[in-house]
Design an enzyme around this catalytic site. Structure first.
Site, short mmCIF file in Angstrom:
data_model
loop_
_atom_site.label_atom_id
_atom_site.label_comp_id
_atom_site.label_asym_id
_atom_site.label_seq_id
_atom_site.Cartn_x
_atom_site.Cartn_y
_atom_site.Cartn_z
CD GLU A 52 -3.00 -0.99 2.33
OE1 GLU A 52 -2.85 -0.13 3.22
OE2 GLU A 52 -3.97 -1.77 2.29
CD GLU A 87 -12.58 -2.92 13.15
OE1 GLU A 87 -11.37 -2.66 13.08
OE2 GLU A 87 -13.47 -2.10 12.86
CG ASN A 127 -14.30 1.17 13.69
OD1 ASN A 127 -13.38 1.21 12.87
ND2 ASN A 127 -14.39 0.23 14.62
CG ASP A 147 -15.73 -0.60 10.40
OD1 ASP A 147 -14.97 0.15 11.04
OD2 ASP A 147 -15.31 -1.43 9.57
CB CYS A 154 -12.15 -18.82 11.76
SG CYS A 154 -11.97 -19.89 13.20
CG HIS A 165 -8.81 -18.11 7.95
ND1 HIS A 165 -7.73 -18.49 7.20
CD2 HIS A 165 -8.33 -17.84 9.18
CE1 HIS A 165 -6.64 -18.45 7.95
NE2 HIS A 165 -6.98 -18.05 9.15
CA CA Z 1 -12.77 -0.52 11.37
#
Ligand code: CA
Length: 695
Positions: free
Chosen positions: A82, A196, A277, A322, A618, A622
């Site tokens: 990035e 988060e 958030n 979010d 998970c 994933h």
């Molecule tokens: Ca976030």
């Protein structure tokens, strides 16, 4: 001879003749950053205003067709790339995934030095959205980089030797750093991520020479109700603490991480930081559904010398989706209603494009840049969104709304052309699914959103719609004065690159592996190069010896969203007019062999309980279309002992797969395996991007 003549003619035209040769060996400072003529790229957004507009115009609408690869460099990781490279004194500096740094001769591509901060692999577990790094900062004779494990490191820009290395976070908590530092008045500003998982956000300023902490500004209140001895104490005492009620934030820290945008205005002597958030996302659980929860989802203006609060604008009061306001903050001078206004502009995740008075934070305009339905409009009098009744998914209701947690726009930087007076936004149209988790308990270090994360098992239907909502990518040329697009393009992928605009009348942007130069006036594609692998980073440009170069980091990732796209090792491509270099093709992806389920050790685990564990722990990483291996296709699920070694004991922790023994035990691991074996036998769902991605 011809080349030399051409060089001088071009240099004279744009007044570059002496700047490159004369650029101070005394190091980078504010004067040099403010006087930058385009030959160098000295700070993340090129200049303090973060417009990502270059005055270079050798590559223009007429010549861009001759753009070819001048040199390239390959990296040792296939995780997302990035970074915006920096160029100073003929050296190109870039960062890669895993917070590594490399310095090249910007003309030839010769590697000058590289640096690996040796981030422990399991630190990657705390990164919601890949072990990416968006870039470095230069000041005086040093280069600064933040690391996934929360360090801020100063390197000698000439040699890559470590000058200092400080831990900016509590390592017992799931903080990460992916953003580029900015240096303002001799202080290195750095934030962090982890909202988060459960952290308390802040931005810190460190002395550039010594690495000593100068000030810190927290974005959420101290859960103990005590002052922090920080720059933020006064504003929390005066007004911000009162916007929080009892709730999970007291355990989780409330989120509000400053993981990307930090912008400095030397004219007003203000630093603007973008705040993320809440934790959990669900406002009802976080703060009893009460209060605006300052400074979540806000742009906050601070004094760079002290961290003192000056003003804030909250894009999403009582944030519950979010909807971060960490996205790119750009400064510009615009004529609005006949008056010259110095403005701050942002396209946060919530789908509104904000134009604010940079001095006061007063709202000038907020218009939808993508279709969103969570709010009807932003009331110009109060500056607050007029929310749709369904938006807060209360009382067992679910909300399927635009925008999703992925946002109408994520971290990918925008660009502004002062010539066209347009902001180029790499945007997305998408919808998200929100439903409140029942019996939610905060689990330190786990994915704590307060939303239903249920995964369908053999006997447990998923509350989510069977077909995830589609996301569409767009490049929007947004007129910030009129508050509407002048033109826009629909793109073949949703998760596209950041943007570069130049005085050559060009806008550079990549979608998938197609790196394209568009006419800044109308969006007509003028040149396209297949990068061989997909791109999410923004391009940058510089000039040496009378030749303009365009540099681009190649390598997809950066969010679960990027996972459907083929992964390749990272690469830096550098272009110039007449470039003829031919980087080798990337090795073809090795197709994962189909699982031999007949060879699996049968499981007596409870697949429905396993489904719940999968949804909780998970699925965020994933999942199908995700960044990391899709577990029902992994041979690891065939054998119970090997599975437990990875899942419980960290056999692959060097890759970022931290041990999960802190969350469940042997029986849980076997339940999970039973679920994955069951899922492996199901007909494959059509993989579609969109749905519950995040950032
Ligand atoms: Ca976030």
């Amino acid at each position: 001879m011809r080349r030399v003549k051409g060089v001088w003619r071009w240099a004279a035209v744009i007044g570059l003749a002496l700047s490159v040769a004369a650029c101070g060996r005394g190091g980078i400072d504010a004067k040099r950053i403010e006087a930058a003529d385009g030959s160098e790229w000295l700070t993340y957004g090129r200049t303090y205003d973060e417009q990502r507009f270059s005055p270079l115009k050798q590559v223009d609408r007429q010549t861009v067709g001759r753009l070819g690869v001048a040199w390239w460099a390959d990296f040792d990781t296939d995780r997302g790339q990035e970074a915006t490279p920096l160029v100073a004194d003929g050296v190109l500096y870039t960062t890669t995934a895993w917070s590594k740094v490399a310095a090249f001769d910007a003309r030839t591509g010769k590697l000058l030095w590289k640096y690996d901060p040796k981030v422990p692999g399991e630190a990657g577990f705390n990164a919601c959205c890949d072990v990416v790094n968006r870039g470095a900062a230069l000041w005086k004779d040093k280069l600064y980089v933040g690391t996934i494990d929360g360090r801020l490191i100063a390197l000698d820009a000439k040699t890559g030797a470590v000058a200092w290395d400080v831990q900016t976070t509590d390592r017992s908590k799931p903080y990460t750093i992916t953003g580029a530092p900015r240096v303002v008045k001799g202080k290195v500003l750095i934030g962090n991520g982890g909202a988060e998982y459960g952290v308390r956000g802040y931005v810190s300023a460190y002395d550039a020479a010594s690495g000593k902490l100068s000030w810190r500004f927290y974005t959420t209140p101290n859960p103990k109700g005590a002052p922090d001895g920080a720059a933020s104490d006064k504003v929390f005492r005066d007004k911000a603490a009162a916007t929080w009620s009892d709730g999970v934030w007291k355990e989780s820290g409330g989120g509000g991480t400053v993981w990307d945008a930090i912008t400095y205005d030397p004219k007003l002597d203000l630093v603007f930081v973008g705040v993320g958030n809440g934790n959990p996302w669900n406002h009802k659980l976080r703060s009893g559904g009460k209060g605006d929860n300052l400074f979540l989802s806000s742009i906050v203006a601070l004094r760079p010398d002290t961290g003192e609060y000056v003003w804030h604008y909250q894009t999403t009061p009582g944030e519950s989706w979010d909807y971060t306001a960490t996205q790119h903050i750009m400064l510009a001078d615009l004529k609005i209603g006949g008056a010259d206004r110095r403005v701050v502009m942002q396209a946060p995740k919530n789908g509104f494009f904000y134009v604010l008075d940079a001095r006061t934070g007063a709202l000038i305009s907020a218009e939808k840049y993508v279709p969103v339905d969570w709010a009807e409009r932003v009331d110009p009098k109060t500056g607050r969104p007029v929310e749709a009744p369904f938006a807060r998914y209360r009382d067992g209701a679910v909300s399927q709304q635009a925008s999703s947690p992925l946002g109408g726009h994520n971290w990918q930087p925008m660009a502004f052309s002062p010539k066209e007076r347009l902001v180029y936004i790499p945007a997305m149209r998408n919808r998200g699914f929100y439903a409140e988790a029942q019996g939610f308990k905060f689990i330190p270090g786990a994915w704590n959103t307060g939303l239903v994360r249920a995964q369908a098992g053999p006997n447990t239907p998923s509350p989510k719609p069977a077909t995830p909502p589609l996301a569409t990518g767009e490049l929007i040329a947004w007129d910030p004065v009129a508050g509407r697009p002048r033109w826009s393009l629909t793109l073949p992928t949703a998760w596209t690159s950041g943007v570069l605009a130049t005085d050559g009348g060009l806008v550079f942007h990549a979608a998938g592996s197609a790196f394209t130069a568009y006419d800044a006036r109308d969006g007509k594609a003028l040149w396209t190069h297949d990068a061989g692998a997909n791109v999410i980073a923004p391009a940058m440009t510089y000039a040496i010896d009378g030749e303009q170069y365009v540099a681009l980091m190649v390598g997809v990732g950066g969010a679960p969203m990027g996972g459907d796209q083929p992964r390749r090792m990272g690469r830096l491509l550098v272009f110039k007019l007449g470039g003829t270099a031919k980087p080798p093709a990337f090795p073809a992806a090795v197709a994962m062999p189909a699982l031999d389920l007949a060879a699996a050790t049968p499981s007596a685990g409870d697949a429905d309980r396993g489904a719940a564990l999968y949804g909780e722990f998970c699925g965020a990483c994933h999942r199908v279309g995700g960044l990391l291996p899709v577990l029902p296709r992994s041979p690891a699920i065939l054998d119970p002992d090997g599975f437990k070694a990875i899942v419980l004991d960290g056999a692959l922790k060097g890759n970022g797969m931290a041990p999960f023994r802190r969350y469940f035990d042997e029986a849980g691991a076997e339940d999970l395996r039973a679920f994955l074996l069951w899922q492996a036998k199901q007909p494959p769902p059509a993989p579609k991007p969109g749905g519950a991605s995040h950032g």
